[in-house]
Design a protein around this motif. Sequence first.
Motif, short mmCIF file in Angstrom:
data_model
loop_
_atom_site.label_atom_id
_atom_site.label_comp_id
_atom_site.label_asym_id
_atom_site.label_seq_id
_atom_site.Cartn_x
_atom_site.Cartn_y
_atom_site.Cartn_z
N ASP A 104 32.33 -26.67 9.15
CA ASP A 104 33.31 -27.21 10.06
C ASP A 104 32.63 -28.43 10.64
N PRO A 105 32.64 -29.69 10.34
CA PRO A 105 31.71 -30.64 10.94
C PRO A 105 32.13 -30.90 12.35
N ALA A 106 33.31 -30.81 12.72
CA ALA A 106 33.88 -31.15 14.02
C ALA A 106 32.85 -30.10 15.13
N SER A 107 32.71 -29.09 14.78
CA SER A 107 31.93 -28.05 15.72
C SER A 107 30.45 -28.09 15.24
N SER A 108 29.93 -28.74 14.59
CA SER A 108 28.56 -28.86 14.07
C SER A 108 27.70 -30.20 14.48
N THR A 109 26.35 -29.71 14.52
CA THR A 109 25.68 -30.98 14.65
C THR A 109 24.87 -31.31 13.25
N PHE A 110 24.74 -32.50 13.13
CA PHE A 110 23.90 -32.92 11.97
C PHE A 110 22.85 -33.73 12.26
N ILE A 111 21.51 -33.23 11.82
CA ILE A 111 20.16 -33.75 12.33
C ILE A 111 19.52 -34.36 11.16
N ASP A 112 18.91 -35.37 11.25
CA ASP A 112 18.28 -36.05 10.31
C ASP A 112 16.88 -36.23 10.85
N LEU A 113 15.92 -35.46 10.25
CA LEU A 113 14.47 -35.66 10.57
C LEU A 113 13.62 -36.58 9.77
N GLY A 114 13.30 -37.70 10.46
CA GLY A 114 12.74 -39.14 9.88
C GLY A 114 13.68 -39.67 9.38
N ALA A 156 11.11 -40.26 18.49
CA ALA A 156 10.52 -38.86 18.57
C ALA A 156 9.67 -38.35 17.32
N ASP A 157 8.67 -37.77 17.41
CA ASP A 157 8.20 -37.00 16.53
C ASP A 157 8.74 -35.81 16.11
N ALA A 158 9.07 -35.66 14.92
CA ALA A 158 9.80 -34.36 14.53
C ALA A 158 9.33 -33.11 14.80
N ALA A 159 7.86 -33.07 14.61
CA ALA A 159 7.31 -31.90 15.16
C ALA A 159 7.28 -31.29 16.72
N GLU A 160 7.79 -32.36 17.57
CA GLU A 160 7.96 -31.91 18.80
C GLU A 160 9.67 -32.13 19.14
N PHE A 161 10.34 -32.07 18.10
CA PHE A 161 11.84 -32.24 18.48
C PHE A 161 12.32 -30.66 19.00
N THR A 162 13.20 -30.57 19.82
CA THR A 162 13.68 -29.53 20.32
C THR A 162 15.27 -29.39 19.70
N PHE A 163 15.64 -28.31 18.81
CA PHE A 163 16.69 -28.37 18.32
C PHE A 163 17.89 -27.48 19.26
N PRO A 164 19.11 -28.34 19.34
CA PRO A 164 20.23 -27.94 20.23
C PRO A 164 20.75 -26.54 19.55
N PRO A 165 21.43 -25.81 20.26
CA PRO A 165 22.01 -24.44 19.92
C PRO A 165 23.35 -24.75 19.14
N GLY A 166 23.85 -23.91 18.62
CA GLY A 166 25.16 -23.87 17.79
C GLY A 166 24.99 -24.41 16.30
N SER A 167 26.04 -24.56 15.67
CA SER A 167 25.97 -24.71 14.16
C SER A 167 25.33 -26.06 13.81
N LYS A 168 24.25 -26.11 13.00
CA LYS A 168 23.57 -27.20 12.67
C LYS A 168 23.19 -27.43 11.05
N LEU A 197 12.34 -24.44 14.85
CA LEU A 197 13.82 -24.00 14.63
C LEU A 197 13.81 -22.29 14.53
N ARG A 198 12.62 -21.47 14.75
CA ARG A 198 12.88 -20.16 14.67
C ARG A 198 13.60 -19.54 15.80
N ALA A 199 13.52 -20.29 17.00
CA ALA A 199 14.57 -19.80 17.88
C ALA A 199 15.97 -19.68 17.68
N PHE A 200 16.52 -20.54 16.82
CA PHE A 200 17.81 -20.48 16.42
C PHE A 200 18.17 -19.76 14.81
#
Length: 235
Positions: A88-98, A146-158, A178-181
């Motif tokens: 469900d895209p409306a309730s999800s986050t799309f993240i492009d690293l790089g 930002a550097d992808a290696a330092e990026f903090t991922f948001p909670p929720g569907s991704k 990413l392990r925390a999620f």
Amino acid sequence: MLNVRILTEKVARVLAEEGIAPLCRRALSHLRGQRERDPFDVENGTETSGLEPLWKLSIDSPNARHGERYQATSPQELVSVLEYLGVDPASSTFIDLGCGKGRTLIVAARFGFGKVIGVEFAQELAATAQANLVSQRLDNAVVLRADAAEFTFPPGSKVIYLYNPFSEQVLAKVLDNLRAFRNDRLYVVYKSPRCARLLDECDFLQRHERAPRAPHIGIWRGVTAEARVTPEAVA
């Protein structure tokens, strides 16, 4: 601008890891990539085409030598994968690293994701991506320099997207972050997955079937460690 340090480190790494033939192929590919805008840009009035090697750009990250050039994703290919996932895209986050110049951000924002985040460490690419989002009036998408290696991922569907943006050294750090999620609804979509081994060995990811119309894109989904099936067991 010519970033001699990045160019020197990049040439040395490719030679050490892949040899002279791949290095020559990359150089030829770069020369071919200096072309006019493709149909996506012509239609939308954006600037997302071409190949952009990192040695031409302003980057202050120590991970610059582990990065790869920018190359745009086919919109049709990305949409076919997103439709195949069935999230469900409306309730999800799309993240492009790089995220480079931001073409995938435009496609994902139009697909209906509630939030779209591009992470890019090259100053010029991040600025171009932001300008493209502004020109398309997309208020559900942002670009973070930002550097992808330092990026903090948001909670929720991704849904996390990568187009072979960096080598294993950086991807390993991304997976640690990413392990925390691991219990969240999570997909990793990886085009030209040269570092697929790390995802296959990751205890909170499981390789997923590929989308029928996107054979060059690998997909992994998030699972708990107890539910994971190893690639060897699947084979």
